[in-house]
Write a protein that holds these residues in place. Structure first.
Motif, PDB file in Angstrom:
ATOM      1  N   SER A 165      -4.787  10.189  -0.173  1.00 16.17           N
ATOM      2  CA  SER A 165      -5.543  10.690   0.976  1.00 16.17           C
ATOM      3  C   SER A 165      -5.669  12.201   0.827  1.00 16.17           C
ATOM      4  O   SER A 165      -4.669  12.928   0.888  1.00 16.17           O
ATOM      5  CB  SER A 165      -4.824  10.342   2.275  1.00 16.17           C
ATOM      6  OG  SER A 165      -5.523  10.859   3.392  1.00 16.17           O
ATOM      7  N   PHE A 189     -10.498  -1.882   2.811  1.00 12.50           N
ATOM      8  CA  PHE A 189      -9.803  -0.635   2.494  1.00 12.50           C
ATOM      9  C   PHE A 189      -9.331   0.110   3.742  1.00 12.50           C
ATOM     10  O   PHE A 189      -9.088   1.316   3.693  1.00 12.50           O
ATOM     11  CB  PHE A 189     -10.690   0.266   1.635  1.00 12.50           C
ATOM     12  CG  PHE A 189     -10.833  -0.209   0.219  1.00 12.50           C
ATOM     13  CD1 PHE A 189      -9.874   0.090  -0.730  1.00 12.50           C
ATOM     14  CD2 PHE A 189     -11.923  -0.993  -0.155  1.00 12.50           C
ATOM     15  CE1 PHE A 189     -10.000  -0.364  -2.040  1.00 12.50           C
ATOM     16  CE2 PHE A 189     -12.064  -1.448  -1.455  1.00 12.50           C
ATOM     17  CZ  PHE A 189     -11.093  -1.139  -2.409  1.00 12.50           C
ATOM     18  N   SER A 238      -9.037   8.149  -0.028  1.00  9.93           N
ATOM     19  CA  SER A 238      -9.449   8.466   1.342  1.00  9.93           C
ATOM     20  C   SER A 238      -9.658   9.969   1.459  1.00  9.93           C
ATOM     21  O   SER A 238      -8.918  10.755   0.865  1.00  9.93           O
ATOM     22  CB  SER A 238      -8.373   8.017   2.338  1.00  9.93           C
ATOM     23  OG  SER A 238      -8.732   8.381   3.662  1.00  9.93           O
ATOM     24  N   ARG A 258      -2.699   4.709  -3.535  1.00  4.78           N
ATOM     25  CA  ARG A 258      -3.691   5.216  -2.581  1.00  4.78           C
ATOM     26  C   ARG A 258      -3.447   6.710  -2.409  1.00  4.78           C
ATOM     27  O   ARG A 258      -2.297   7.145  -2.292  1.00  4.78           O
ATOM     28  CB  ARG A 258      -3.559   4.502  -1.234  1.00  4.78           C
ATOM     29  CG  ARG A 258      -4.600   4.917  -0.176  1.00  4.78           C
ATOM     30  CD  ARG A 258      -4.439   4.056   1.082  1.00  4.78           C
ATOM     31  NE  ARG A 258      -5.493   4.317   2.048  1.00  4.78           N
ATOM     32  CZ  ARG A 258      -5.421   5.221   3.016  1.00  4.78           C
ATOM     33  NH1 ARG A 258      -4.325   5.955   3.167  1.00  4.78           N
ATOM     34  NH2 ARG A 258      -6.417   5.398   3.862  1.00  4.78           N
ATOM     35  N   ASN A 287      -8.078   3.549  -4.655  1.00  4.38           N
ATOM     36  CA  ASN A 287      -8.182   3.640  -3.200  1.00  4.38           C
ATOM     37  C   ASN A 287      -8.049   5.107  -2.807  1.00  4.38           C
ATOM     38  O   ASN A 287      -6.946   5.653  -2.757  1.00  4.38           O
ATOM     39  CB  ASN A 287      -7.095   2.793  -2.536  1.00  4.38           C
ATOM     40  CG  ASN A 287      -7.328   2.604  -1.040  1.00  4.38           C
ATOM     41  OD1 ASN A 287      -8.162   3.273  -0.445  1.00  4.38           O
ATOM     42  ND2 ASN A 287      -6.576   1.702  -0.438  1.00  4.38           N
ATOM     43  N   THR A 312       0.798   5.242  -0.189  1.00  5.21           N
ATOM     44  CA  THR A 312      -0.141   6.349  -0.012  1.00  5.21           C
ATOM     45  C   THR A 312       0.516   7.700  -0.231  1.00  5.21           C
ATOM     46  O   THR A 312       1.646   7.937   0.215  1.00  5.21           O
ATOM     47  CB  THR A 312      -0.730   6.312   1.413  1.00  5.21           C
ATOM     48  OG1 THR A 312      -1.399   5.066   1.622  1.00  5.21           O
ATOM     49  CG2 THR A 312      -1.718   7.458   1.629  1.00  5.21           C
ATOM     50  N   GLU A 331       0.865  -1.180   0.000  1.00  6.46           N
ATOM     51  CA  GLU A 331       0.000   0.000   0.000  1.00  6.46           C
ATOM     52  C   GLU A 331       0.901   1.228   0.000  1.00  6.46           C
ATOM     53  O   GLU A 331       1.688   1.439   0.922  1.00  6.46           O
ATOM     54  CB  GLU A 331      -0.881  -0.028   1.251  1.00  6.46           C
ATOM     55  CG  GLU A 331      -1.739   1.223   1.450  1.00  6.46           C
ATOM     56  CD  GLU A 331      -2.333   1.267   2.845  1.00  6.46           C
ATOM     57  OE1 GLU A 331      -3.446   0.754   3.025  1.00  6.46           O
ATOM     58  OE2 GLU A 331      -1.649   1.798   3.766  1.00  6.46           O
ATOM     59  N   SER A 360      -6.715   1.556   6.361  1.00  8.35           N
ATOM     60  CA  SER A 360      -5.352   2.031   6.136  1.00  8.35           C
ATOM     61  C   SER A 360      -4.373   1.044   6.758  1.00  8.35           C
ATOM     62  O   SER A 360      -4.213   0.994   7.979  1.00  8.35           O
ATOM     63  CB  SER A 360      -5.144   3.423   6.750  1.00  8.35           C
ATOM     64  OG  SER A 360      -3.779   3.788   6.698  1.00  8.35           O
TER      65      SER A 360
END
Length: 401
Positions: free
Chosen positions: A123, A249, A162, A121, A160, A97, A95, A251
């Motif tokens: 955010s 999903f 957020s 991912r 993905n 991010t 993952e 974190s």
């Protein structure tokens, strides 16, 4: 036989941002673009230098946090990630991010380039759907730009997404908070983080708070409990006090912090917990850069904490997540009785603030609102048990179990 590697999270702090929000107490620097190239070079250098210490590990999460990492620019971000992939064993399904503000994440072609480089991912710091509230906070974007950033991420095939939201903002009502949640959920993110506003000493908000119309504790509690129920209706499972996700999903990186996983941080102010040593770097960009370049010490903290001495952390962090605490796990891991902690949790079970699910003790949503109080009582009970055992040992009373 295939060699087993220990999981590791990498945290990379990007301290640059377009502007500083009035509530932010993270180490970040607005208007410092001229320092980005040096910092990128220093960061890559330290990543390469630290890598041999992680030979027994496999990085299954990489998190670029800030500041505003997207403000660093696509080229520098790719350079840093390429350095990570060159020097570390990175899991195929890692993952990876990137934190971003909506105003710096609206270029879908740049996001596609980052996705192709390995970022999977994103955010986004949305915080509110009310542009007036965003302006009050000093946020450099509008809610319309948040929608554009989500659309850009989808067009770039990032699967993905957020969104961060804050309740308890100046002038916020229950109705305006509900509107923010509904509009954010309508963007169909896989993950939502909903944080209560904290007025931290040393921030502009700290000095301004007396003139701000801040929601009181009761209203914030109502906002929180409504959010838990509403997001559950929309298919988001709460897995931590402030975090909600569609199934699968959650974190993975942040869960490392809450489950005592190992992680290595890079950058000014970054923390690490690696090889039973917890350490942190100075919150000063120039001092950090100079230290990596060999001109000074960059550590601000450095403590060795053996696994058997992490019982306090296990309780404090375990009660933040819905997975909760396991009596069997606690007693096997720390060789201490769980009974004193369970007695506290049983008392709160009677008031609806704690519950036993599948053999694990966890706090309910109402319990999360009292988490500091409940955790404090659990730790007091644990400390009392340790003292009792120490006194018994001093008297050579081996009957203590």
């Amino acid at each position: 036989m295939k060699k087993e590697y220990k999981p590791l999270g990498l945290y990379i702090h990007i301290p640059f941002c377009k502007s500083k929000c009035i509530y932010c107490d993270f180490y970040s620097l607005p208007h410092a673009e001229e320092r980005m190239d040096r910092y990128t070079a220093v960061l890559c250098r330290q990543l390469a230098e630290i890598a041999p210490r992680t030979a027994a590990h496999e990085a299954d999460t990489v998190y670029f946090g800030g500041g505003t990492p997207s403000w660093l620019g696509e080229k520098r971000l790719r350079q840093i990630l390429k350095t990570v992939e060159k020097h570390y064993r990175v899991a195929r399904n890692a993952e990876i991010t990137l934190e971003a503000n909506p105003d710096s994440a609206g270029d879908w072609k740049a996001l596609r380039t980052l996705r192709r480089a390995g970022f999977n991912r994103i955010s986004l710091g949305v915080q509110s759907a009310d542009d007036t509230q965003l302006q009050t906070l000093g946020r450099p974007h509008t809610f319309a730009q948040a929608g554009e950033a989500v659309s850009a991420a989808r067009r770039a095939k990032i699967k993905n997404v957020s969104l961060d939201l804050i309740y308890g903002l100046p002038g916020q009502t229950m109705e305006s908070w509900q509107d923010t949640v509904e509009k954010a959920a309508a963007l169909a993110p896989e993950h939502l983080s909903c944080y209560g506003l904290k007025v931290e000493e040393g921030t502009p908000l700290w000095t301004m708070q007396s003139g701000m119309d801040l929601p009181d504790d009761d209203l914030q509690a109502d906002m929180y409990l409504w959010t838990v129920d509403r997001l559950a209706e929309l298919g988001y499972q709460q897995y931590e006090i402030s975090n909600f996700a569609k199934p699968g999903f959650e974190s993975r990186h942040n869960l490392k912090y809450w489950t005592l996983g190992e992680y290595a941080g890079f950058g000014p102010g970054a923390h690490s917990d690696l090889g039973d040593v917890r350490y942190a770097y100075v919150r000063d960009l120039d001092a950090y850069c100079a230290g990596v370049e060999g001109q000074g010490d960059i550590l601000s903290e450095n403590d060795r904490i053996p696994p058997r001495e992490r019982d306090i952390e296990y309780v404090m962090l375990g009660l933040r997540i819905t997975r909760g605490l396991s009596r069997q796990e606690f007693e096997y891991r720390f060789r201490l009785p769980f009974a004193p902690i369970q007695e506290v949790l049983e008392r709160f079970e009677k008031t609806g603030h704690a519950a036993l699910y599948g053999g694990r003790w966890r706090l309910t949503p109402a319990g999360f609102l009292l988490s500091n109080q409940i955790i404090g009582q659990c730790l007091e009970a644990l400390a009392g048990e340790k003292l009792r055992r120490e006194e018994a040992a001093a008297k050579h009373d081996y009957r203590v179990r």
